[in-house]
Structure formats: C-alpha cells, structure tokens
Motif scaffolding. Structure first.
Motif, mmCIF file in Angstrom:
data_model
loop_
_atom_site.group_PDB
_atom_site.id
_atom_site.type_symbol
_atom_site.label_atom_id
_atom_site.label_comp_id
_atom_site.label_asym_id
_atom_site.label_seq_id
_atom_site.Cartn_x
_atom_site.Cartn_y
_atom_site.Cartn_z
ATOM 1 N N UNK A 1 -12.019 30.862 78.821
ATOM 2 C CA UNK A 1 -12.457 29.687 79.002
ATOM 3 C C UNK A 1 -13.259 28.942 78.088
ATOM 4 N N UNK A 2 -13.598 29.503 76.744
ATOM 5 C CA UNK A 2 -14.195 28.964 75.601
ATOM 6 C C UNK A 2 -13.608 28.132 74.949
ATOM 7 N N UNK A 3 -13.911 26.792 74.829
ATOM 8 C CA UNK A 3 -13.111 25.730 74.009
ATOM 9 C C UNK A 3 -13.845 25.573 72.855
ATOM 10 N N UNK A 4 -13.334 25.817 71.525
ATOM 11 C CA UNK A 4 -13.732 25.369 70.162
ATOM 12 C C UNK A 4 -13.428 24.102 69.665
ATOM 13 N N UNK A 5 -12.469 23.281 70.543
ATOM 14 C CA UNK A 5 -11.935 22.175 69.735
ATOM 15 C C UNK A 5 -12.811 21.111 69.271
ATOM 16 N N UNK A 6 -14.030 20.994 69.966
ATOM 17 C CA UNK A 6 -14.826 20.033 69.493
ATOM 18 C C UNK A 6 -15.934 20.300 68.783
ATOM 19 N N UNK A 7 -15.783 21.509 67.999
ATOM 20 C CA UNK A 7 -16.703 21.894 66.851
ATOM 21 C C UNK A 7 -16.263 21.356 65.687
ATOM 22 N N UNK A 8 -16.879 20.552 64.820
ATOM 23 C CA UNK A 8 -16.320 19.849 63.663
ATOM 24 C C UNK A 8 -17.630 20.013 62.817
ATOM 25 N N UNK A 9 -16.867 19.815 61.493
ATOM 26 C CA UNK A 9 -17.892 19.665 60.285
ATOM 27 C C UNK A 9 -18.447 18.594 60.260
ATOM 28 N N UNK A 10 -19.780 18.503 60.242
ATOM 29 C CA UNK A 10 -20.503 17.252 60.279
ATOM 30 C C UNK A 10 -20.283 16.083 59.104
ATOM 31 N N UNK A 11 -19.866 16.843 57.836
ATOM 32 C CA UNK A 11 -19.656 15.945 56.860
ATOM 33 C C UNK A 11 -18.213 15.180 56.863
ATOM 34 N N UNK A 12 -17.448 15.653 57.730
ATOM 35 C CA UNK A 12 -16.161 14.961 57.845
ATOM 36 C C UNK A 12 -16.128 13.140 57.919
ATOM 37 N N UNK A 13 -17.077 12.862 59.044
ATOM 38 C CA UNK A 13 -17.266 11.487 59.108
ATOM 39 C C UNK A 13 -18.188 10.896 57.945
ATOM 40 N N UNK A 14 -18.909 11.598 57.464
ATOM 41 C CA UNK A 14 -19.830 11.048 56.202
ATOM 42 C C UNK A 14 -18.876 10.793 55.176
ATOM 43 N N UNK A 15 -17.978 11.794 54.797
ATOM 44 C CA UNK A 15 -16.944 11.675 53.597
ATOM 45 C C UNK A 15 -15.881 10.737 53.944
ATOM 46 N N UNK A 16 -15.778 10.429 55.168
ATOM 47 C CA UNK A 16 -14.550 9.094 55.464
ATOM 48 C C UNK A 16 -15.248 7.806 55.064
ATOM 49 N N UNK A 17 -16.626 7.971 55.476
ATOM 50 C CA UNK A 17 -17.316 6.539 55.127
ATOM 51 C C UNK A 17 -17.572 6.515 53.731
ATOM 52 N N UNK A 18 -17.795 7.519 52.806
ATOM 53 C CA UNK A 18 -18.051 7.315 51.514
ATOM 54 C C UNK A 18 -16.776 7.138 50.926
ATOM 55 N N UNK A 19 -15.613 7.626 51.295
ATOM 56 C CA UNK A 19 -14.255 7.235 50.781
ATOM 57 C C UNK A 19 -14.034 6.036 50.902
ATOM 58 N N UNK A 20 -14.108 5.376 52.078
ATOM 59 C CA UNK A 20 -13.825 3.889 52.366
ATOM 60 C C UNK A 20 -14.639 2.981 50.931
ATOM 61 N N UNK A 21 -15.854 3.448 50.824
ATOM 62 C CA UNK A 21 -16.811 2.641 49.877
ATOM 63 C C UNK A 21 -16.127 2.824 48.364
ATOM 64 N N UNK A 22 -15.818 4.070 48.104
ATOM 65 C CA UNK A 22 -15.118 4.455 46.759
ATOM 66 C C UNK A 22 -14.009 3.779 46.692
ATOM 67 N N UNK A 23 -13.113 3.935 47.604
ATOM 68 C CA UNK A 23 -11.685 2.944 47.313
ATOM 69 C C UNK A 23 -12.026 1.494 47.316
ATOM 70 N N UNK A 24 -12.877 0.964 47.890
ATOM 71 C CA UNK A 24 -13.277 -0.483 47.816
ATOM 72 C C UNK A 24 -13.827 -0.806 46.332
ATOM 73 N N UNK A 25 -14.511 -0.018 46.118
ATOM 74 C CA UNK A 25 -15.171 -0.165 44.571
ATOM 75 C C UNK A 25 -14.178 0.110 43.512
ATOM 76 N N UNK A 26 -13.031 1.086 43.508
ATOM 77 C CA UNK A 26 -12.196 1.428 42.464
ATOM 78 C C UNK A 26 -10.982 0.889 42.873
ATOM 79 N N UNK A 27 -10.605 -0.195 43.577
ATOM 80 C CA UNK A 27 -9.604 -0.517 44.217
ATOM 81 C C UNK A 27 -8.284 -1.008 43.434
#
Length: 97
Positions: free
Chosen positions: A13-39
C-alpha cells in the motif's frame, strides 16, 4: 496516467510515485532561461531531453516526497544554471543523430 505505470512505484500500500528530485523543476526553469539566451541553436526535443538529463546527473539528487518541509536547498541557483549551461554546450558540440 496508466495505473500499470503507477503500480510500478508501489510496494503493497506504499506509493512512491510522488517522490521527486527537487532539482527537476529548477533545472527546467534554468533550461528555459538558457534556451532563450542562446536561441541561435536549433534544438530538437531529444536535444532538450539530453540537456535536462545531463544537467540533473551533474547535480546531487535532492529527493523529497510531497508535503516535505525544505528548510534550505543545498544546491544554489547558480550551480543549477551552470550545470544546464555546461550540458547545453556539450549537446550542441556533439549532437546525437
């Protein structure tokens, strides 16, 4: 989401699905910024996924379950941005076919 997929993240009954690497969202945000900068580069979806994975692999994992109280992030915004920039440069220099 398919229950078959989600069931892979369960033990009894133990669900591990919602355990996430906290850096995932932070990396996506930084990736958006880098892609815009180096378009100037034309990146495919696969390129973006490679950059994302490389950047996450370069950073220490910060796993947490939903509802966890985080008092401090040990990885700085600058470290994340640098990991994304480094991954971006690697993928652009050596794109996969």
């Amino acid at each position: 989401m398919s229950s078959i997929y989600r069931d892979k993240y369960k033990i009894g009954n133990v669900d591990f699905f919602n355990i996430r690497n906290r850096n995932e969202g932070r990396v996506i945000k930084a990736l958006q910024e880098v892609v815009q900068k180096k378009s100037g580069e034309l990146l495919t979806g696969k390129d973006l996924q490679d950059i994302y994975a490389l950047a996450l692999n370069a950073l220490p994992s910060r796993y947490a379950q939903r509802g966890t109280i985080v008092l401090r992030d040990s990885v700085t915004k600058r470290e994340i941005y640098e990991a994304v920039e480094d991954a971006y440069d690697r993928v652009v220099a050596c794109p996969k076919p």
